[in-house]
Design a protein around this motif. Structure first.
Motif, PDB file in Angstrom:
ATOM      1  N   GLY A 294     -49.626 -11.982  20.554  1.00 29.84           N
ATOM      2  CA  GLY A 294     -48.917 -11.767  19.278  1.00 29.84           C
ATOM      3  C   GLY A 294     -49.850 -11.010  18.362  1.00 29.84           C
ATOM      4  N   GLN A 295     -49.597  -9.720  18.222  1.00 30.61           N
ATOM      5  CA  GLN A 295     -50.476  -8.880  17.423  1.00 30.61           C
ATOM      6  C   GLN A 295     -50.229  -9.049  15.934  1.00 30.61           C
ATOM      7  OE1 GLN A 295     -52.660  -5.984  17.972  1.00 30.61           O
ATOM      8  NE2 GLN A 295     -53.077  -7.098  19.835  1.00 30.61           N
ATOM      9  N   SER A 296     -48.944  -9.176  15.583  1.00 30.21           N
ATOM     10  CA  SER A 296     -48.640  -9.032  14.167  1.00 30.21           C
ATOM     11  C   SER A 296     -48.589 -10.347  13.407  1.00 30.21           C
ATOM     12  CB  SER A 296     -47.321  -8.285  14.016  1.00 30.21           C
ATOM     13  OG  SER A 296     -46.371  -8.843  14.895  1.00 30.21           O
ATOM     14  N   ASN A 297     -47.872 -11.340  13.937  1.00 30.22           N
ATOM     15  CA  ASN A 297     -47.752 -12.601  13.220  1.00 30.22           C
ATOM     16  C   ASN A 297     -48.552 -13.679  13.932  1.00 30.22           C
ATOM     17  OD1 ASN A 297     -45.912 -11.781  11.148  1.00 30.22           O
ATOM     18  ND2 ASN A 297     -44.387 -11.592  12.765  1.00 30.22           N
ATOM     19  N   PRO A 298     -49.643 -14.151  13.331  1.00 29.91           N
ATOM     20  CA  PRO A 298     -50.443 -15.182  13.995  1.00 29.91           C
ATOM     21  C   PRO A 298     -49.592 -16.417  14.265  1.00 29.91           C
ATOM     22  CG  PRO A 298     -51.528 -14.376  12.008  1.00 29.91           C
ATOM     23  CD  PRO A 298     -50.176 -13.769  12.032  1.00 29.91           C
ATOM     24  N   THR A 299     -49.779 -17.006  15.449  1.00 31.01           N
ATOM     25  CA  THR A 299     -48.954 -18.135  15.874  1.00 31.01           C
ATOM     26  C   THR A 299     -49.869 -19.283  16.299  1.00 31.01           C
ATOM     27  OG1 THR A 299     -47.375 -16.490  16.636  1.00 31.01           O
ATOM     28  CG2 THR A 299     -47.016 -18.726  17.395  1.00 31.01           C
ATOM     29  N   ALA A 408     -45.326   4.544   5.978  1.00 25.84           N
ATOM     30  CA  ALA A 408     -46.181   3.702   5.135  1.00 25.84           C
ATOM     31  C   ALA A 408     -47.543   3.452   5.776  1.00 25.84           C
ATOM     32  CB  ALA A 408     -45.481   2.377   4.866  1.00 25.84           C
ATOM     33  N   SER A 409     -47.617   3.599   7.105  1.00 25.40           N
ATOM     34  CA  SER A 409     -48.906   3.312   7.746  1.00 25.40           C
ATOM     35  C   SER A 409     -49.515   4.573   8.374  1.00 25.40           C
ATOM     36  CB  SER A 409     -48.720   2.244   8.830  1.00 25.40           C
ATOM     37  OG  SER A 409     -47.804   2.710   9.785  1.00 25.40           O
ATOM     38  N   GLU A 410     -48.927   5.690   8.069  1.00 30.46           N
ATOM     39  CA  GLU A 410     -49.370   6.941   8.691  1.00 30.46           C
ATOM     40  C   GLU A 410     -50.815   7.251   8.290  1.00 30.46           C
ATOM     41  OE1 GLU A 410     -46.720  10.030   7.654  1.00 30.46           O
ATOM     42  OE2 GLU A 410     -47.539  11.457   9.106  1.00 30.46           O
ATOM     43  N   THR A 411     -51.606   7.629   9.268  1.00 33.48           N
ATOM     44  CA  THR A 411     -52.999   7.958   8.943  1.00 33.48           C
ATOM     45  C   THR A 411     -53.315   9.421   9.232  1.00 33.48           C
ATOM     46  OG1 THR A 411     -53.515   7.031  11.103  1.00 33.48           O
ATOM     47  CG2 THR A 411     -54.018   5.654   9.207  1.00 33.48           C
ATOM     48  N   SER A 412     -52.537  10.023  10.128  1.00 34.85           N
ATOM     49  CA  SER A 412     -52.682  11.464  10.371  1.00 34.85           C
ATOM     50  C   SER A 412     -51.373  11.959  10.966  1.00 34.85           C
ATOM     51  CB  SER A 412     -53.838  11.738  11.337  1.00 34.85           C
ATOM     52  OG  SER A 412     -53.520  11.162  12.570  1.00 34.85           O
ATOM     53  N   THR A 413     -51.199  13.271  11.002  1.00 35.43           N
ATOM     54  CA  THR A 413     -49.919  13.787  11.500  1.00 35.43           C
ATOM     55  C   THR A 413     -49.898  13.768  13.028  1.00 35.43           C
ATOM     56  OG1 THR A 413     -49.740  15.167   9.583  1.00 35.43           O
ATOM     57  CG2 THR A 413     -48.375  15.798  11.456  1.00 35.43           C
ATOM     58  N   ILE A 414     -48.869  13.130  13.567  1.00 35.84           N
ATOM     59  CA  ILE A 414     -48.705  13.116  15.029  1.00 35.84           C
ATOM     60  C   ILE A 414     -47.490  13.976  15.337  1.00 35.84           C
ATOM     61  CG2 ILE A 414     -48.207  11.639  17.013  1.00 35.84           C
ATOM     62  CD1 ILE A 414     -49.635   9.373  15.509  1.00 35.84           C
ATOM     63  N   PRO A 415     -47.685  15.104  16.035  1.00 38.88           N
ATOM     64  CA  PRO A 415     -46.568  16.054  16.209  1.00 38.88           C
ATOM     65  C   PRO A 415     -45.310  15.431  16.806  1.00 38.88           C
ATOM     66  CG  PRO A 415     -48.630  17.000  17.006  1.00 38.88           C
ATOM     67  CD  PRO A 415     -48.932  15.594  16.636  1.00 38.88           C
ATOM     68  N   ALA A 416     -45.471  14.592  17.857  1.00 40.75           N
ATOM     69  CA  ALA A 416     -44.264  14.027  18.482  1.00 40.75           C
ATOM     70  C   ALA A 416     -43.519  13.122  17.502  1.00 40.75           C
ATOM     71  CB  ALA A 416     -44.640  13.252  19.740  1.00 40.75           C
ATOM     72  N   ILE A 538     -44.824   0.572  15.429  1.00 42.92           N
ATOM     73  CA  ILE A 538     -45.474  -0.752  15.379  1.00 42.92           C
ATOM     74  C   ILE A 538     -46.975  -0.601  15.635  1.00 42.92           C
ATOM     75  CG2 ILE A 538     -45.660  -2.983  16.576  1.00 42.92           C
ATOM     76  CD1 ILE A 538     -42.588  -2.782  17.045  1.00 42.92           C
ATOM     77  N   LEU A 539     -47.295   0.182  16.670  1.00 51.52           N
ATOM     78  CA  LEU A 539     -48.714   0.376  17.006  1.00 51.52           C
ATOM     79  C   LEU A 539     -49.461   1.033  15.853  1.00 51.52           C
ATOM     80  CD1 LEU A 539     -48.351   1.526  20.717  1.00 51.52           C
ATOM     81  CD2 LEU A 539     -49.378  -0.594  19.901  1.00 51.52           C
ATOM     82  N   GLN A 540     -48.768   1.945  15.187  1.00 54.25           N
ATOM     83  CA  GLN A 540     -49.406   2.617  14.047  1.00 54.25           C
ATOM     84  C   GLN A 540     -49.682   1.597  12.943  1.00 54.25           C
ATOM     85  OE1 GLN A 540     -50.622   5.585  13.875  1.00 54.25           O
ATOM     86  NE2 GLN A 540     -51.183   5.510  11.708  1.00 54.25           N
ATOM     87  N   LEU A 562     -52.973   4.158  20.245  1.00 54.36           N
ATOM     88  CA  LEU A 562     -52.060   4.523  21.328  1.00 54.36           C
ATOM     89  C   LEU A 562     -50.744   5.090  20.806  1.00 54.36           C
ATOM     90  CD1 LEU A 562     -52.787   1.356  23.397  1.00 54.36           C
ATOM     91  CD2 LEU A 562     -53.570   3.657  23.892  1.00 54.36           C
ATOM     92  N   THR A 563     -50.609   5.131  19.490  1.00 56.97           N
ATOM     93  CA  THR A 563     -49.368   5.625  18.892  1.00 56.97           C
ATOM     94  C   THR A 563     -48.982   6.982  19.467  1.00 56.97           C
ATOM     95  OG1 THR A 563     -50.094   4.584  16.865  1.00 56.97           O
ATOM     96  CG2 THR A 563     -48.243   6.076  16.684  1.00 56.97           C
TER      97      THR A 563
END
Ligand SMILES: Cc1cc2nc3c(=O)[nH]c(=O)nc-3n(C[C@H](O)[C@H](O)[C@H](O)COP(=O)(O)OP(=O)(O)OC[C@H]3O[C@@H](n4cnc5c(N)ncnc54)[C@H](O)[C@@H]3O)c2cc1C
Length: 1036
Positions: A294-299, A408-416, A538-540, A562-563
């Motif tokens: 669980g990456q996003s919500n700790p369980t 909102a989480s973009e850090t650089s431009t990803i062409p795809a 999500i990965l981003q 891996l985005t």
């Protein structure tokens, strides 16, 4: 979702569980969790190693064989070979060294499988740290056994490594006694070795329990009076052992770890809160562990008094808007959370399900599919969830949400990602149904029964809502397309699914449709594209949080990177789905124009003149490339218009003048070798940028491989090339290479592209496409009979093909071969496409065929036999059973290129005819003044214009709505163009007199090709049938 609501029946978890999942017995029944059965006389437990404490060589071998494409069972068979005196047993008794064993064993495996088997790699894997790891469940059991004062021992058939140390990847401190066959020179099932072990333990046989995965070893121990457990899987074996010993062997909760430092939560306030809420009277401690996935919500796992609970909370720190939609709760643990009941069972984290039998894997995926159908069959109203989400427009909202999340989480431009953000809203499918949607439906979100393939619980509901259920189906197929090395979300795209027993994505989807009673959707690729886009977003987000130090996993940073990889996967599906190039629907009066063609007359050989179109005003770039049907080259966007004129100049300066020489080369003894003049002209065309113009923008949006023209733009250029029989090859735009290149761009792996596509794009190699067979009516591709059989790491093909254009060309290096891999599969899943190198032994060209006596050298049209042609498995395109799908893709846009060229043939024929009739006099006046000639000219002009409009319209719809949506237009133009061209060319031949049939003019060759294309491009009747079918389907 808050604790209070979680324990009310309206809560979603509750709803689905009571609706269709059954509870299982809670593991902990009271303060005495596992009551001692009493009366146990056991004083030791003896463990075998491989297959009990660590994975067995047989299991490791099975997976290694799948990965290395070695025939299944080879290693196991070779291990057993020779029994007592086989290399394996001698190695176990240390009678041979590791090197000697590997030599002998390798030979044995290769003989058995008739292929070279790299046993060194298997041995390294078997003894690697990654694989040779003690099962955690066994480590727990040993700790518990020893804590109760019992002895433990290892009794292992074991071997010496090349470094002369025995292979023992275990902590010796766990055992009182270690007995190894290689040290003792005796192997199980020899009774002496058991006796030795008991002697060292100082026990009688009846005082010990022995665990082994091999029947003969267990039998031998039992015959000595030892209690035995035959181990099939460690979890079950531990349960049996627990039953014999009468106490628990479990230390804690599977898949948990101590709470990470950054993820700690205040135990006291939580305990107080839970006590109040649940009315628990306890002074005992609150046990808290953290689930390790669980990456996003700790369980967290919570044990309080007799209650086993799970708490899921939002991560700490600043959050992206609307992410982690867990309802707000009092600030008991710092962030909003919810609590649910703990449901013990198995969670399969690796979707390739290592260690299971193929039938078991299949059953697991079938159960997963079934539970998804059950979720989608819940009537939201009946369970009080009608307001659980907005009705309708789910996909558009999802696209907007995830675009927003990504931004909102973009850090650089990803062409795809940029392309997808533009593409997704333009290709939204029509939502058929609204159901309860899980939103994150994956194998590792399911809790399975430990002993049978049955889903006990579904986890991770925070993305659930009411929406389009196909999203869940697509999302549950992500693993099919991800590599096994992919962190976070492991996949199995590099494994052989048939061998594993896991249903392919398409089969999984069909299963779903069948269970739900639905027809298969046409937009499957959209759903896959969106699912991967969402995963990328999500990965981003994970990456973004890792940069701000809030990620709940140490791997966050790595996973976020891996985005880009995932977004490229998403884009591959977008390309498969199709691409609508334009933004607005056009039809702004696009069809008004007048034109006069071939304004200037030069020689009869060179056409000549300009097609000028006067009525369409100067196009703005926006008009030209973003909506209007461009019916005139002058209305193309400025860069494409310039390209058109460059091509026109090139045709006039280089191509038409070269035609006589090229034609005489084709009639000479040297005709089966490429003309040096063609090669020279190819270099010139390349230098002028008139190269690889054919690849549609939708298949090559980044213009990696070609000029990036839309289908409409290319239609104008292709028509111009079509005015000469030689220009397409000179510009590297000729069939069958174009179709094959497009196939490789759309479906080829990177390795296949590097090997085949690049030389084809450079014009260094040529290729052919082998489908048609003499013995069956090949206009129906499902009839083809050539066989593609699996044999070790190869496919072996056998078949008889004919009319294979280009196969005789000495530059032909690749044959794209269509055959049947599974004649028993559903009709359209029997065929596969293989890339066959032309220098593979067994390809026997029988003869060149002629078309009205013409050989079309140097490529020709060959009759060929394929006899036991061995092709490496990696040459399969897309996968077995995908041939029909590929052939449709290949023959889709590619085939209207013939129609575009046929318009060119016709224009050239009419131009030649006009010039001829103006210059010849018969019966006292120029032929052009004869009424029948005038009527013929008028008729030809009208027919050309009609057909051109239809070609442009087909191209336009392909650009706008995708290839699938253009099916009717494609079929219409294929039905119309060849016979229209035949008629126009025939009129020209008639006007020429006998000269028209000679090879002094291109007319005879044009005519031959136009005639041939009435079935070479699929028979007229088949296209007519398609048009009629679609007409009846859609237009009643
Ligand atoms: C110049 C040339 C180049 C070619 N190049 C290639 C190549 O590179 N690779 C390759 O694989 N093949 C190639 N072909 C073969 C071509 O694709 C086939 O000829 C075509 O698909 C028809 O198959 P067939 O010849 O087996 O005809 P059949 O399938 O036997 O059909 C014969 C006739 O039956 C009639 N018919 C068929 N279906 C229907 C229907 N539904 N309704 C009514 N009537 C029907 C039509 O009149 C049709 O012409 C080429 C052919 C030519 C002439």
């Amino acid at each position: 979702m808050c604790v209070r609501s979680c324990f009310q029946s309206s809560c979603l978890q509750w709803a689905w569980r009571t609706a269709f999942l059954k509870h299982i017995q809670r593991r902990h029944q009271g303060s005495h969790r596992w009551t001692h059965l009493g009366g146990s006389t056991y004083r030791a437990v003896i463990f075998d190693m491989g297959g009990v404490l660590i994975p067995s060589p047989g299991r490791v071998a099975a997976e290694w064989e799948v990965q290395n494409r070695i025939p299944s069972g080879t290693i196991l068979k070779a291990l057993m070979e020779g029994g007592e005196n086989g290399p394996w047993m001698r190695f176990m008794r240390a009678e041979i060294t590791a090197e000697g064993f590997l030599r002998e064993f390798g030979r044995l495996c290769s003989e058995m499988s008739k292929t070279s088997v790299p046993v060194d790699s298997f041995f390294s894997l078997l003894t690697s740290e990654r694989v040779a790891k003690q099962f955690p469940v066994m480590t727990e059991a040993i700790t518990q056994i020893r804590a109760k004062g019992l002895q433990t021992a290892v009794l292992s058939n074991n071997f010496y490594l090349p470094n002369q140390k025995s292979f023992l990847p275990l902590d010796r401190k766990q055992f009182d006694v270690v007995v190894e066959s290689c040290v003792e020179g005796i192997c199980k099932p020899d009774p002496r070795i058991y006796k030795l072990c008991l002697e060292r333990l100082g026990l009688q046989p009846s005082e010990s329990i022995f665990l082994d995965d091999l029947g003969p070893n267990v039998k031998a121990a039992a015959s000595l009076g030892i209690h035995t457990i035959k181990v099939n899987d460690p979890e079950t074996a531990v349960k049996e052992l627990e039953a014999l010993l009468g106490f628990t062997l479990r230390l804690g909760v599977p898949n948990t770890q101590p709470v990470r430092k950054t993820m700690e939560i205040p135990k006291d306030s939580l305990k107080k809160y839970l006590k109040d809420l649940l009315g628990i009277q306890t002074t005992g401690p609150l046990e808290l562990l953290q689930f390790d996935h669980g990456q996003s919500n700790p369980t967290y796992y919570i044990s309080l008094a007799n209650r086993d609970l799970v708490l899921r909370k939002k991560p700490p720190g600043t959050l992206l808007p609307s992410a982690h939609a867990i309802e707000r709760e009092f600030s008991v643990v710092g962030t909003p959370f919810y609590v649910m009941e703990y449901c013990p069972g198995l969670i399969y984290k690796d979707p390739s399900l290592p260690g299971l039998e193929p039938s078991h894997r299949r059953a697991i995926y079938t159960a997963m599919n079934t539970v998804l159908c059950k979720i989608h069959s819940v009537d939201p109203q009946a369970v009080g969830l009608e307001d659980y989400g907005k009705q309708g427009a789910y996909i558009p909202r999802q696209v907007r949400t995830w675009v927003k999340q990504y931004r909102a989480s973009e850090t650089s431009t990803i062409p795809a990602m940029e392309r997808l953000i533009e593409w997704l809203p333009l290709h939204l499918p029509h939502q058929q149904r609204t159901t309860l949607v899980h939103g994150d439906f994956r194998l590792d979100n399911l809790v399975f029964h430990p002993e049978k393939p049955e889903v006990l619980a579904v986890l991770d509901w925070e993305l659930s809502t009411l929406g389009d259920p196909l999203i869940d189906v697509a999302y549950s197929c992500l693993a099919h397309y991800l590599p096994s090395s992919f962190p976070v979300l492991r996949g199995f795209n590099d494994c052989d699914l048939t061998q594993l027993g896991i249903p392919a994505a398409e089969e999984y989807f069909r299963m779903y449709c069948l269970q739900m009673g639905l027809p298969p959707t046409e937009n499957w690729n959209f759903y896959m594209a969106f699912s991967f886009f969402r995963l990328a977003a999500i990965l981003q987000g994970v990456y973004w949080r890792s940069l701000t130090g809030q990620a709940s996993s140490a791997h966050a940073e790595q996973t976020g990177k891996l985005t880009e990889f995932v977004s490229n996967l998403a884009w591959d599906f977008a390309v498969k789905e199709g691409f609508r190039v334009f933004k607005e629907m056009p039809f702004k009066n696009p069809l008004t124009r007048s034109c006069h063609t071939w304004a200037r007359s030069q020689s009869q050989w060179y056409p000549i003149g300009t097609r000028s179109y006067s009525s369409v005003p100067e196009a703005s770039p926006a008009h030209a490339s973003r909506g209007g049907l461009v019916i005139s080259p002058e209305s193309l966007s400025p860069p494409v218009r310039e390209l058109y004129h460059r091509l026109k100049r090139f045709m006039e300066q280089h191509v038409y003048p070269a035609e006589p020489e090229l034609q005489s080369h084709q009639a000479s003894a040297a005709r089966w070798s490429p003309s040096p003049l063609i090669e020279d002209l190819k270099e010139k065309a390349k230098a002028e940028g008139l190269w690889n113009l054919f690849l549609p923008l939708e298949a090559d949006p980044e213009k990696k491989y070609g000029a990036g023209l839309t289908n409409v733009e290319y239609a104008h250029l292709c028509e111009l090339m079509g005015t000469s029989l030689y220009a397409p090859e000179i510009c590297n735009c000729s069939a069958p290479d174009t179709g094959n290149m497009e196939l490789l761009v759309r479906y080829g792996t990177e390795a296949q592209k590097a090997r085949w596509l690049m030389p084809l794009l450079e014009g260094k190699a040529r290729s052919c496409f082998a489908m048609t067979e003499p013995q069956v009516a090949s206009s129906d591709a499902t009839n083809i009979e050539a066989s593609i059989r699996e044999e070790d790491s190869f496919y072996v093909i056998n078949g008889h093909k004919w009319w294979i254009t280009g196969i005789l060309d000495p530059r032909c290096q690749l044959c794209v071969f269509m055959g049947k891999t599974d004649p028993h599969a559903p009709r359209h899943r029997q065929q596969s496409v293989l890339l066959v190198p032309m220098d593979t032994p067994g390809i026997k060209i029988i003869r060149p065929l002629t078309v009205y006596g013409l050989e079309d050298a140097p490529g020709g049209h060959g009759e060929v036999r394929f006899e036991h042609v061995h092709v490496p498995k990696e040459n399969m395109v897309l996968g077995p059973g995908r041939g029909f799908e590929i052939a449709q893709g290949r023959l889709g846009p590619g085939r209207i290129h013939h129609c575009m060229r046929l318009i060119g043939f016709s224009e050239r024929a009419l131009a030649l005819m006009k010039a001829r009739v103006k210059s010849r006099v018969a019966f006292g006046k120029p032929l052009v003044e004869q009424g029948t000639v005038l009527a013929d000219i008028a008729q030809s002009r009208v027919e050309i214009e009609q057909a051109r409009l239809l070609v442009l319209r087909a191209a336009h719809v392909m650009d706008l709505a995708g290839n699938k949506a253009a099916a009717l237009d494609i079929a219409m133009i294929k039905m119309v163009a060849p016979s229209m061209a035949s008629r126009v060319i025939d009129r020209a031949i008639q006007a020429f007199g006998a000269a028209g049939l000679s090879s002094d003019y291109p007319l005879a060759q044009f005519f031959t090709w136009a005639r041939a294309l009435r079935f070479a491009d699929g028979p007229d009747e088949v296209h007519r049938a398609t048009v009629a079918k679609l007409e009846l389907k859609h237009r009643i």
